[in-house]
Write a protein that holds these residues in place. Structure first.
Motif, short mmCIF file in Angstrom:
data_model
loop_
_atom_site.label_atom_id
_atom_site.label_comp_id
_atom_site.label_asym_id
_atom_site.label_seq_id
_atom_site.Cartn_x
_atom_site.Cartn_y
_atom_site.Cartn_z
N VAL A 64 -14.41 25.44 52.98
CA VAL A 64 -13.24 26.30 53.13
C VAL A 64 -13.28 26.88 54.53
CG1 VAL A 64 -12.01 28.33 52.27
CG2 VAL A 64 -13.28 26.88 50.67
N ILE A 65 -12.24 26.63 55.28
CA ILE A 65 -12.16 27.10 56.66
C ILE A 65 -11.00 28.09 56.73
CG2 ILE A 65 -11.77 26.43 59.06
CD1 ILE A 65 -12.94 23.67 58.26
N ASP A 66 -11.29 29.30 57.18
CA ASP A 66 -10.24 30.32 57.19
C ASP A 66 -9.97 30.88 58.59
OD1 ASP A 66 -12.53 31.80 57.53
OD2 ASP A 66 -12.17 33.18 55.89
N ASP A 67 -10.38 30.15 59.62
CA ASP A 67 -10.16 30.66 60.97
C ASP A 67 -9.41 29.67 61.86
OD1 ASP A 67 -12.16 28.80 61.17
OD2 ASP A 67 -13.49 30.03 62.40
N VAL A 68 -8.69 28.75 61.25
CA VAL A 68 -7.89 27.77 61.99
C VAL A 68 -6.45 27.94 61.52
CG1 VAL A 68 -7.57 25.32 62.46
CG2 VAL A 68 -9.87 26.19 62.06
N PHE A 69 -5.55 28.22 62.48
CA PHE A 69 -4.21 28.63 62.08
C PHE A 69 -3.07 27.80 62.63
CE2 PHE A 69 -6.93 32.41 62.15
CZ PHE A 69 -6.88 32.73 60.81
N ASP A 70 -3.35 26.84 63.52
CA ASP A 70 -2.22 26.04 64.00
C ASP A 70 -2.39 24.58 63.62
OD1 ASP A 70 -3.02 24.33 66.48
OD2 ASP A 70 -3.87 26.29 66.93
N LEU A 71 -1.28 23.89 63.55
CA LEU A 71 -1.23 22.52 63.05
C LEU A 71 -2.22 21.62 63.76
CD1 LEU A 71 0.06 20.28 61.32
CD2 LEU A 71 1.77 20.04 63.14
N ASP A 72 -2.22 21.63 65.09
CA ASP A 72 -3.11 20.74 65.83
C ASP A 72 -4.57 21.03 65.54
OD1 ASP A 72 -0.90 19.52 66.97
OD2 ASP A 72 -0.96 20.73 68.80
N ALA A 73 -4.93 22.31 65.47
CA ALA A 73 -6.33 22.68 65.20
C ALA A 73 -6.72 22.32 63.77
CB ALA A 73 -6.53 24.17 65.46
#
Length: 177
Positions: A64-73
């Protein structure tokens, strides 16, 4: 997850698996230790179910990753994971909160781009991309209609107003038979 932290996601997963809400269980344990009421057996049963569910979730190959917020990332991170080991499912909760690079004239066009990108990624990994969505009063997604159009399957989860623990899942669309 864009809407919840990793801690919240895991807590909800354990609660769902065990049948016990973590906050309700914590309150039950606190009350029983303060001798406000005697629920020794109920507390033991609930904590055992919660502990077993936690062990089951911990044994899963789950990130679970909760620190990536943009589509490319999001896609770059998912590709990095997929290059290290097979990735069966990517769940983005929830795409309408993503930021996107590029000069999109309207938000709907940006979301259409995201929908196509997720569909392409699902083909790359030969797996699933799950994009939970909210619905409007007419039952359609609040995001771009492209998510509905591009989806291979749409599951609608409805709450039972008479039973808070019951949900009805309807298959609203199924391309794969």
């Amino acid at each position: 997850p864009l809407e919840m932290s990793a801690r919240q996601v895991i807590k909800r997963a354990i609660g769902s698996e065990s049948g016990w809400n973590a906050d309700a269980l914590r309150e039950m344990v606190l009350r029983s230790t303060n001798f406000q009421f005697n629920t020794g057996e109920a507390v033991k049963k609930a904590t055992a179910a919660f502990a077993n569910a936690a062990a089951d979730i911990a044994a899963m190959d789950l990130t679970v990753i909760d620190d990536v917020f943009d589509l490319d990332a999001i896609l770059a991170t998912a590709r990095a994971h997929a290059s290290a080991k097979p990735l069966d499912v990517l769940c983005v909760d929830y795409p309408a909160l993503m930021s996107m690079k590029g000069n999109h004239e309207r938000r709907q066009l940006a979301l259409a781009h995201a929908s196509r990108s997720f569909k392409q990624f699902a083909s790359e990994i030969n797996g699933l991309v799950i994009t939970p969505s909210q619905v409007n009063k007419e039952g359609g997604t609040r995001e771009a209609a492209d998510f509905e159009n591009d989806a291979n399957a749409i599951l609608a989860v409805q709450f039972d107003p008479e039973n808070a623990t019951r949900r009805t899942v309807t298959i609203a669309k199924q391309r794969d038979g």
